[in-house]
Write a protein that holds these residues in place. Structure first.
Motif, PDB file in Angstrom:
ATOM      1  N   SER A 229      -3.955  -8.037  -3.019  1.00  0.00           N
ATOM      2  CA  SER A 229      -4.747  -8.874  -1.986  1.00  0.00           C
ATOM      3  C   SER A 229      -5.261 -10.137  -2.452  1.00  0.00           C
ATOM      4  O   SER A 229      -5.529 -10.856  -1.755  1.00  0.00           O
ATOM      5  CB  SER A 229      -5.565  -7.847  -1.165  1.00  0.00           C
TER       6      SER A 229
ATOM      7  N   LEU B 221      -0.914  -6.394   1.353  1.00  0.00           N
ATOM      8  CA  LEU B 221      -0.765  -6.788   0.025  1.00  0.00           C
ATOM      9  C   LEU B 221      -1.054  -5.604  -0.960  1.00  0.00           C
ATOM     10  O   LEU B 221      -1.204  -5.763  -2.239  1.00  0.00           O
ATOM     11  CB  LEU B 221      -1.195  -8.181  -0.297  1.00  0.00           C
TER      12      LEU B 221
ATOM     13  N   LEU C  51      -0.901 -10.554   5.175  1.00  0.00           N
ATOM     14  CA  LEU C  51      -2.144 -10.406   4.593  1.00  0.00           C
ATOM     15  C   LEU C  51      -2.860  -8.897   4.470  1.00  0.00           C
ATOM     16  O   LEU C  51      -3.758  -8.686   3.521  1.00  0.00           O
ATOM     17  CB  LEU C  51      -2.987 -11.397   4.948  1.00  0.00           C
ATOM     18  N   ASP C  52      -2.572  -8.278   5.380  1.00  0.00           N
ATOM     19  CA  ASP C  52      -3.119  -6.893   5.255  1.00  0.00           C
ATOM     20  C   ASP C  52      -2.305  -5.957   4.520  1.00  0.00           C
ATOM     21  O   ASP C  52      -2.816  -4.692   4.434  1.00  0.00           O
ATOM     22  CB  ASP C  52      -3.102  -6.298   6.788  1.00  0.00           C
TER      23      ASP C  52
ATOM     24  N   ASN D 131       0.792  -1.098  -0.092  1.00  0.00           N
ATOM     25  CA  ASN D 131       0.041  -0.064  -0.076  1.00  0.00           C
ATOM     26  C   ASN D 131       0.903   1.183   0.006  1.00  0.00           C
ATOM     27  O   ASN D 131       0.716   1.998  -0.619  1.00  0.00           O
ATOM     28  CB  ASN D 131      -0.902  -0.147   1.229  1.00  0.00           C
TER      29      ASN D 131
ATOM     30  N   SER E 196       2.397 -11.436  -4.897  1.00  0.00           N
ATOM     31  CA  SER E 196       1.494 -10.768  -4.130  1.00  0.00           C
ATOM     32  C   SER E 196       2.147  -9.495  -3.511  1.00  0.00           C
ATOM     33  O   SER E 196       1.463  -8.584  -3.314  1.00  0.00           O
ATOM     34  CB  SER E 196       1.058 -11.621  -2.898  1.00  0.00           C
ATOM     35  N   CYS E 197       3.387  -9.298  -3.844  1.00  0.00           N
ATOM     36  CA  CYS E 197       4.225  -8.131  -3.280  1.00  0.00           C
ATOM     37  C   CYS E 197       5.346  -7.856  -4.155  1.00  0.00           C
ATOM     38  O   CYS E 197       6.498  -8.090  -4.161  1.00  0.00           O
ATOM     39  CB  CYS E 197       4.861  -8.259  -1.888  1.00  0.00           C
TER      40      CYS E 197
ATOM     41  N   ALA F 169      -3.781 -13.312  -2.079  1.00  0.00           N
ATOM     42  CA  ALA F 169      -3.181 -13.922  -0.548  1.00  0.00           C
ATOM     43  C   ALA F 169      -3.399 -15.436  -0.451  1.00  0.00           C
ATOM     44  O   ALA F 169      -2.392 -15.850   0.150  1.00  0.00           O
ATOM     45  CB  ALA F 169      -4.230 -13.168   0.392  1.00  0.00           C
TER      46      ALA F 169
END
Ligand SMILES: NC(=O)C1=CN([C@@H]2O[C@H](COP(=O)(O)OP(=O)(O)OC[C@H]3O[C@@H](n4cnc5c(N)ncnc54)[C@H](O)[C@@H]3O)[C@@H](O)[C@H]2O)C=CC1
Ligand SMILES: CC/C=C\C[C@H](O)C(=O)/C=C/C=C/C=C\C=C\[C@@H](O)C/C=C\CCC(=O)O
Length: 258
Positions: free
Chosen positions: A202, A198, A195-196, A98, A147-148, A205
């Motif tokens: 997200s 991503l 998990l918060d 984010n 995912s990242c 996940a």
């Protein structure tokens, strides 16, 4: 290399992997300057370590490695108090897709900044004693975590910076080895909260959870043992040490430019 009388700096020392790195360095005879942006956790840990190892062995310095001024001051204070710097553990890092600019600012730019500022104290060409730098990269520095992607990019950057700095130091006579430790998933606060973090990825996940199930999770002590190996084995320079619950190996890289 014996750690008796050696001076180490650990960034992100207050929690997780950095805390374990700090402890194993103290256990093996080094003095350690703990640098962290989390003053509460850093001061609390330092007080506990002073009781266990002696007041003269540890120092906590509040430092955000995004700040040139704070990082420069912390390294200067470390040299003033302990008489020099022999070991730098560039460990501080975050994962947050984010706030990807902050992720780049800490994970990559912070490692570059801390390295360049520490060279002023460690470089034999500057009157330093030489030594070793170990960067906490990640297996995400050797292959993609879909995912990242920004976190992946920063860790790829850390691995590349590590290998290039190792070669530059060797060619220049700095007397400083530079290595990276590349863990898979490690049980820490960073890992617990991913998990918060991503963001727009997200929806991936579940794929990440699958990777965690496949690889399992390491303890911080297992990563700290890898740090100790990279610090004490004076034959290691320009290495990326991969560690998972199943294996530990030094990466081999194909030099495409022959
Ligand atoms: N936990 C994991 O699964 C893995 C973590 N890593 C890397 O290990 C390193 C340490 O991560 P963890 O111990 O898991 O995280 P953590 O969140 O448990 O600890 C990180 C520490 O760094 C500090 N920090 C964060 N930003 C900072 C800044 N700008 N300046 C100074 N200190 C700062 C935090 O206050 C905290 O004490 C990071 O570079 C991370 O990318 C690599 C592979 C796996
Ligand atoms: C979603 C991110 C979760 C945790 C972040 C944590 O900080 C971290 O860095 C964890 C990394 C874990 C990676 C695990 C496996 C990666 C696999 C692929 O990217 C391939 C990587 C390397 C291949 C190396 C090799 O053996 O050839």
């Amino acid at each position: 290399m014996s750690l008796d009388g050696k001076v180490a700096v650990v960034t992100g020392a207050a929690l997780g992997i950095g805390k374990a790195m700090t402890e194993i360095l103290l256990q093996n005879g080094a003095k350690v300057a703990l640098l962290d942006v989390n003053e509460t956790a850093g001061k609390s840990l330092c007080e506990a370590l002073m009781k266990q190892y002696g007041q003269e062995k540890t120092l906590f310095l509040s430092c955000d490695i995004q700040s040139e001024e704070q990082t420069k001051a912390a390294l200067k204070k470390t040299s003033e108090v302990f008489g020099g710097i022999d070991i730098l553990c560039n460990n501080a890092g975050i994962l947050n897709e984010n706030t990807w600019e902050k992720t780049v600012s800490i994970n990559l730019m912070g490692v570059i900044r801390s390295t360049y500022l520490a060279l002023e104290h460690m470089n034999k060409l500057n009157g330093g004693r030489g030594g070793v730098i170990v960067n906490t990269a990640s297996m995400a520095g050797l292959g993609p975590l879909p995912s990242c992607p920004v976190y992946t990019a920063t860790k790829h950057g850390v691995v590349g910076f590590t290998r290039a700095m190792a070669a530059a130091s060797s060619a220049s006579g700095y007397g400083i080895r530079v290595n990276a430790v590349c863990p898979s998933f490690v049980q820490t606060e960073l890992f617990a909260n991913i998990l918060d973090k991503l963001g727009q990825f997200s929806h991936l996940a579940d794929a990440t959870k699958g990777m965690v199930e496949k690889f399992g999770t390491l303890s911080v002590s297992q990563v700290a043992e890898c740090l100790l190996e990279l610090v004490t084995d004076e034959t290691k320079n320009g290495e990326a040490l991969v560690v998972t619950p199943q294996m530990k190996k030094y990466m081999t890289f194909v030099n495409t430019i022959q």
